[in-house]
Design an enzyme around this catalytic site. Sequence first.
Site, PDB file in Angstrom:
ATOM      1  N   GLY A 239      35.046  40.786  52.494  1.00 37.88           N
ATOM      2  CA  GLY A 239      36.432  40.469  52.724  1.00 37.88           C
ATOM      3  C   GLY A 239      36.946  39.424  53.046  1.00 37.88           C
ATOM      4  CD  GLU A 273      28.389  45.337  51.235  1.00 42.08           C
ATOM      5  OE1 GLU A 273      29.528  45.453  51.159  1.00 42.08           O
ATOM      6  OE2 GLU A 273      27.235  46.101  51.407  1.00 42.08           O
ATOM      7  N   PRO A 274      29.510  39.390  51.162  1.00 40.11           N
ATOM      8  CG  PRO A 274      29.106  36.892  51.415  1.00 40.11           C
ATOM      9  CD  PRO A 274      28.444  38.183  51.842  1.00 40.11           C
ATOM     10  CE1 TYR A 316      44.132  43.977  42.644  1.00 43.77           C
ATOM     11  CE2 TYR A 316      43.502  42.141  41.628  1.00 43.77           C
ATOM     12  CZ  TYR A 316      43.385  43.168  42.076  1.00 43.77           C
ATOM     13  OH  TYR A 316      42.140  43.800  41.824  1.00 43.77           O
ATOM     14  CB  CYS A 343      52.171  42.255  22.789  1.00 47.70           C
ATOM     15  SG  CYS A 343      51.709  40.944  21.370  1.00 47.70           S
ATOM     16  CD  GLU A 344      50.886  45.030  28.152  1.00 44.73           C
ATOM     17  OE1 GLU A 344      51.574  45.382  29.404  1.00 44.73           O
ATOM     18  OE2 GLU A 344      49.944  45.634  27.815  1.00 44.73           O
ATOM     19  CE1 TYR A 372      35.864  41.401  43.199  1.00 45.74           C
ATOM     20  CE2 TYR A 372      36.803  39.526  44.607  1.00 45.74           C
ATOM     21  CZ  TYR A 372      36.117  40.853  44.479  1.00 45.74           C
ATOM     22  OH  TYR A 372      35.284  41.232  45.454  1.00 45.74           O
TER      23      TYR A 372
HETATM   24  N1  LLP Z   1      31.672  45.057  49.519  1.00 39.42           N
HETATM   25  C1  LLP Z   1      32.295  46.087  48.941  1.00 39.42           C
HETATM   26  C2  LLP Z   1      31.744  47.261  49.342  1.00 39.42           C
HETATM   27  C3  LLP Z   1      33.593  45.985  48.312  1.00 39.42           C
HETATM   28  O1  LLP Z   1      34.036  46.906  47.816  1.00 39.42           O
HETATM   29  C4  LLP Z   1      33.874  44.644  47.986  1.00 39.42           C
HETATM   30  C5  LLP Z   1      35.090  44.141  47.257  1.00 39.42           C
HETATM   31  C6  LLP Z   1      33.038  43.517  48.487  1.00 39.42           C
HETATM   32  C7  LLP Z   1      31.841  43.690  49.491  1.00 39.42           C
HETATM   33  C8  LLP Z   1      33.498  41.848  48.265  1.00 39.42           C
HETATM   34  O2  LLP Z   1      34.660  41.608  48.900  1.00 39.42           O
HETATM   35  P1  LLP Z   1      35.223  40.157  49.020  1.00 39.42           P
HETATM   36  O3  LLP Z   1      34.055  39.414  49.978  1.00 39.42           O
HETATM   37  O4  LLP Z   1      35.047  39.684  47.634  1.00 39.42           O
HETATM   38  O5  LLP Z   1      36.449  40.404  49.466  1.00 39.42           O
HETATM   39  N2  LLP Z   1      39.698  42.486  42.392  1.00 39.42           N
HETATM   40  C9  LLP Z   1      40.241  42.235  43.491  1.00 39.42           C
HETATM   41  C10 LLP Z   1      39.332  42.439  44.476  1.00 39.42           C
HETATM   42  C11 LLP Z   1      38.516  43.788  44.953  1.00 39.42           C
HETATM   43  C12 LLP Z   1      37.597  43.810  45.953  1.00 39.42           C
HETATM   44  C13 LLP Z   1      36.798  45.109  45.803  1.00 39.42           C
HETATM   45  N3  LLP Z   1      35.765  45.303  46.713  1.00 39.42           N
HETATM   46  C14 LLP Z   1      41.157  41.020  43.548  1.00 39.42           C
HETATM   47  O6  LLP Z   1      40.940  40.272  42.373  1.00 39.42           O
HETATM   48  O7  LLP Z   1      41.548  40.319  44.422  1.00 39.42           O
END
Ligand code: LLP
Length: 419
Positions: A239, A273-274, A316, A343-344, A372
């Site tokens: 996160g 979990e980065p 987003y 086409c959007e 992502y």
């Molecule tokens: N762990 C779990 C259980 C998760 O669901 C996620 C992300 C992460 C770790 C990794 O999170 P991060 O460190 O990348 O923030 N598609 C969206 C982001 C969706 C994140 C989903 N879960 C975007 O493009 O901003």
Amino acid sequence: MNDFQYKGSDLYCEDVSVKDIAKFIGTPFYLYSYNTLKNHFRVFNSAFEGIPHLVCFAIKANSNIAILKIFAGEGGGFDVVSGGELYRALAAGADPQKIVYAGVGKTKEEIRFAIKSNILMFNVESSQELFAIDEVADELGVKAWVSLRVNPDIDAKTHPYISTGLKSHKFGISMSEALEGYKLANSLGNIEVVGIHKHIGSQITQVRPFVDALEKIVALIDQLRVEGLNIRYLDIGGGLGITYKDESPPNPKELAAELSPILKGTNCTIIFEPGRVIVGNAGALVTKVLYTKQSEGKNFVIVDAGMNDLVRPSFYGSYHSILPVNKNSDSHKIVADVVGPICESGDFLAKDRVLPDLKKDAIAAVMSAGAYGFTMSSNYNSRPRVPEILVKGDEFFVIRKRENYEDLVKGEEIPAFLK
Ligand code: LLP
């Protein structure tokens, strides 16, 4: 820090000019720096070196097996959320004992695949899932290790679509039902409870939500231990946010300074979990201007990458900076929408953006697209997915080929009655 810099008027990724790659590969393409990827992983990992921990890269952010291989080589593990991600981790040579598996909708086939692969643990999101894991583990004659994902009901103060830690969200088990969930897990013959998991959202730019959520979880760990549950892993999820424009998120060291004292006190092995913070600013989407036009006084820069290649701006409203690959000495600026060929009307990479006056055939890099980006891309409008390129020093490598038209129809069949 990242390895996308101008040298003179040309944008470079490490020691390769982006223009030269575009000439060789064509556009659009995703471009990643090996050095940035490796450094970002190391910075994160070393920030927590004082505590027993495991960094499990969240594959959903970037799943290319060459990139996963870099992190595996650095001693990293992986957070997976599907059988497909598990397959990728294994294909990249991951140690299965460093794989954790989250997600609200694991199928029995996926659970079987994970148990047979000997992963470290499941992060379980419901009591029905506990029964499913218990059944599959029984069938395979093993005990499956689990943590329960607990939803701490904390506002991560991020985009609502990527916030996950409020009790109104579908994720995890609520604080009030957690003890009951743990008792259930403990009563099942083929489950071994080993830990606790939380993840409150993504692109979080403040320390506070992490601390608040952690404090709630730590209090719960104490309560669980009183009940005789052996909590030895604490997975705090991912996160941590990055700078896309002018955000100033804490860096991993700053986050560690706040969290480490609390984490140490738990006597748990900590799992992180980065995703985004490791790969986000290590990648760009390189695209070419096909046409420019003015309509009712509005400027449009039409590029060859669209929302199917990078959906974040459309989905987003995300900001990605757009840099010319060649800085023209003409400093003339315009305000324009940068749009794709889909086409959007929602197909844009930037809206009302102050940009250098990019002419037809100019090449531009859509920055901060390493997380992502490719993983959320699609074949919408029957557009082949773009290649992925990895730069290391003065060399570049194709780590995923551009799809072709045959790839688009692969697997499709015309039934006999239509022949
Ligand atoms: N762990 C779990 C259980 C998760 O669901 C996620 C992300 C992460 C770790 C990794 O999170 P991060 O460190 O990348 O923030 N598609 C969206 C982001 C969706 C994140 C989903 N879960 C975007 O493009 O901003």
